[in-house]
Design an enzyme around this catalytic site. Structure first.
Site, PDB file in Angstrom:
ATOM      1  N   CYS A  79     -61.471 -33.542 -78.507  1.00  0.00           N
ATOM      2  CA  CYS A  79     -60.890 -32.196 -78.603  1.00  0.00           C
ATOM      3  C   CYS A  79     -59.884 -32.024 -79.738  1.00  0.00           C
ATOM      4  CB  CYS A  79     -60.284 -31.811 -77.261  1.00  0.00           C
ATOM      5  SG  CYS A  79     -60.035 -30.026 -77.105  1.00  0.00           S
TER       6      CYS A  79
ATOM      7  N   GLU B  76     -64.929 -32.878 -72.323  1.00  0.00           N
ATOM      8  CA  GLU B  76     -63.713 -33.636 -72.057  1.00  0.00           C
ATOM      9  C   GLU B  76     -63.428 -33.677 -70.548  1.00  0.00           C
ATOM     10  OE1 GLU B  76     -59.070 -33.448 -73.719  1.00  0.00           O
ATOM     11  OE2 GLU B  76     -60.494 -31.832 -74.123  1.00  0.00           O
TER      12      GLU B  76
ATOM     13  N   LYS C 203     -57.749 -40.383 -76.224  1.00  0.00           N
ATOM     14  CA  LYS C 203     -57.423 -39.246 -77.085  1.00  0.00           C
ATOM     15  C   LYS C 203     -56.195 -39.590 -77.915  1.00  0.00           C
ATOM     16  CE  LYS C 203     -57.006 -34.186 -76.645  1.00  0.00           C
ATOM     17  NZ  LYS C 203     -57.078 -33.097 -75.658  1.00  0.00           N
TER      18      LYS C 203
END
Length: 623
Positions: free
Chosen positions: A167, A45, A113
């Site tokens: 994530c 990330e 994200k």
């Protein structure tokens, strides 16, 4: 070599320099161009900037420079892989934590994200917006409109269908990968920055493994490592590759000096076969945006293949599995006996593996029901080929278990029958052999009728696959307890029972049975009374047949793919593999008529051949 659906995926991690975008970019390009035979490469990330830049993310120069670096990565890319790199991206007066998907010299898509954490040590909402906070479908980058958002799948001409999450997206109940998988993705990548805590690495590994199982996909996870700020937390650099519930490769590089690149082969053919077969879907009200690319097909075979897919390699796991199988079989039989109101069973005991396992199952079922063992009628039926060894084992086994032991010699009855049909006694053909199998079944059925009992069948999964049973002979019973236990596993269940549950005297008998040549004993024994007929000499090793069975039925592989995998799995002459595979395929396809008439029996594993549930096939299939 042909393409058998194996794709190489890579999860990479390097020592990031926080805010030194040029250095990080140089390292990313270097790693990419070393992995020229990879089909997928995943970086952590925010890998271009570093994850721990904190308020520096709010400075425009950082996000502007990140785009310049992304363009450099695209321009200098020499790989044909689909690549995922992380960077901050500005859009609509918001900043998004994104994954850029690259192929060749093209930016394919930008994935923001979706779940931005803001608890405990995480403070991402200070800097980043969620994908939920925009309706934008594209972003203008490098002079073109690029797909932006969720539910984007990159589909390559080599069969890869790739989806991406970042994530925290993995850690929430409604992970984007759930939807991506339902929309057809067979590989999910995750660019992550998961800090390390005591025991978190095991939890993270299990999470990735289970998500790959739940989504029926390959899952490639790459988390930030050394170089990230340790102001308040530590990053271990955890790379994980999982496939359909199994870990294929893993590394943690907290103290590694060099870059860490974890590689693994994933079988997208197997994944696709499972997706078609297991067609339960979640909410697919959303549509996928599919980006099609032309990419190379790298032809791979794994360096190692499990030769015994039915048998766990770890001894403790194997023993636990065997006892669980025995319990499932016993529970199935106990439930059947209780529901039909019968307390007696009849079983033929040969002194071989299958009848031994079936008798142990009956004993355990009677323990569950608290029925007396004297209501178990065990019958040995010596015939033309019965050896002294198996007869002794059968008698000892029944005596030690305390059941009703009976011996009925079938020799005279079979001779009479052969005479009645005009068959010579010294012609050892199929009719000669099957006469004995059907005589034994007739005895069992008639005794069961007279005792108000049911006949418990002994045939196993491997014999059903090969049709290695006599139609309306040992093929038939009233409840078949071994029907989904393959031959290679039968031996391990018995030996585990011997080690864990048997007395010393019973253990000795069970081990002797496990070491006995597998034989139907249907032609006369040798002069010294030893076994003359070997099943495996006739049709090939059951080790091979069970390997073929698993990959043919469970994985849906072609004959040629199974052959190539067997070459890797077994260190034996390839001609022996070829000949045995020919036998397996021919017998499997021509013996469906026997499986269509199977008696009831409990399913205990992922491979079963019941025509009522697991395997439907025309008896006259000609493919």
């Amino acid at each position: 070599m042909s393409d058998f659906g194996f794709r190489k995926v890579s999860a990479a991690c390097f020592e990031v320099r926080i805010g030194d975008l040029e250095s990080n970019t140089k390292k990313i390009i270097e790693i990419i161009n070393k992995q020229k035979d990879s089909d997928v490469i995943v970086f952590p990330e925010l890998s271009i900037t570093g994850y721990t830049c904190a308020d520096m993310f709010l400075r425009k120069e950082i996000s502007d420079k990140a785009l310049v670096c992304l363009k450099e990565i695209i321009d200098k890319n020499e790989s044909d892989a689909i690549i995922g790199v992380g960077l901050p991206v500005r859009l609509e007066s918001k900043l998004f934590n994104c994954a850029a998907l690259i192929h060749g010299h093209e930016l394919l898509a930008v994935i923001p994200k979706n779940n931005v954490p803001n608890y405990n040590e995480f403070y991402e909402k200070r800097w980043f917006a969620s994908a939920k906070e925009t309706k934008a479908q594209t972003i203008r980058l490098f002079g073109k409109d690029v797909p932006f958002g969720l539910n984007i799948i990159v589909e390559g001409s080599n069969g890869v269908k790739l989806g991406c999450e970042i994530c925290e997206d993995l850690w929430v109940a409604n992970a984007p990968s759930n939807t991506l998988s339902d929309l057809g993705a067979n590989i999910i990548i995750n660019l992550s920055a998961s800090n390390e805590l005591v025991t978190k690495n095991e939890y993270r590994k299990e999470l990735v493994r289970m998500q790959s199982a739940k989504c029926n996909c390959a899952y490639v996870y790459s988390s930030s490592g050394k170089g990230e700020s340790t102001t308040d937390v530590v990053f271990s650099g955890h790379q994980i590759i999982a496939e359909s519930g199994s870990i294929r490769a893993e590394a943690m590089n907290m103290f590694e000096e060099d870059d860490v690149i974890v590689e693994g082969l994933v079988d997208i053919e197997r994944i696709e076969n499972d997706k078609i077969r297991m067609n339960s879907l979640g909410d697919i009200s959303q549509c996928a945006r599919t980006i099609y690319i032309e990419n190379k097909t790298h032809e791979f075979l794994p360096e190692r293949v499990n030769a015994y897919p039915f048998v766990p390699s770890d001894k403790d796991v194997m023993e636990k599995r065997c006892l669980e199988i025995l319990n499932l079989q016993a529970t199935g039989l106990a439930t059947r006996l209780k529901k039909i109101g019968t307390k007696k069973v009849v079983i033929g005991i040969s002194g071989g593996l299958d009848s031994t396992l079936a008798l142990l199952v009956i004993k355990n079922a009677y323990d569950l029901l608290k029925y007396p063992y004297k209501d178990i009628v065990g019958i040995t039926m010596p015939g033309f080929g019965t050896s002294k060894q198996t007869k002794t084992s059968a008698d000892s086994l029944m005596e030690l278990l305390g059941i009703d032991c009976r011996t009925i010699d079938i020799t005279k009855a079979c001779k009479q029958h052969l005479s009645d049909i005009g068959h010579e006694e010294d012609v050892y053909d199929i009719a000669y052999e099957n006469t004995q199998a059907r005589e034994r079944t007739q005895i069992l059925m008639d005794v069961a009728n007279s005792e108000n009992a049911i006949v418990v069948g002994t045939g196993d999964l491997s014999e059903l696959a090969l049709g290695w049973c006599t139609f309306n002979g040992d093929h038939m019973s009233m409840y078949a307890v071994n029907t989904s236990v393959p031959k290679t596993l039968v031996k391990f269940v018995i030996s585990t029972y011997a080690e864990k549950l048997a007395s010393e005297e019973l253990k000795k008998v069970l081990i002797d049975i496990c070491n006995t040549t597998i034989s139907p004993e249907l032609i006369p024994a040798n002069d010294d009374g030893s076994i003359r007929q070997s099943t495996e000499d006739s049709i090939g090793k059951y080790d091979l047949h069970d390997f073929f069975l698993y990959n043919y039925v469970r994985n849906g592989f072609s004959k040629e793919k199974i052959r190539q995998l067997a070459y890797v799995a077994f260190n034996i002459d390839h001609k022996k593999i070829d000949d045995t595979l020919d036998i397996f395929v021919k017998r499997f396809r021509t013996n469906q008529f026997k499986r269509n008439a199977l008696p009831d029996g409990p399913k205990v594993g992922s491979v079963a051949l019941s025509p009522r549930g697991d395997w439907r096939m025309p008896s006259d299939y000609q493919g």
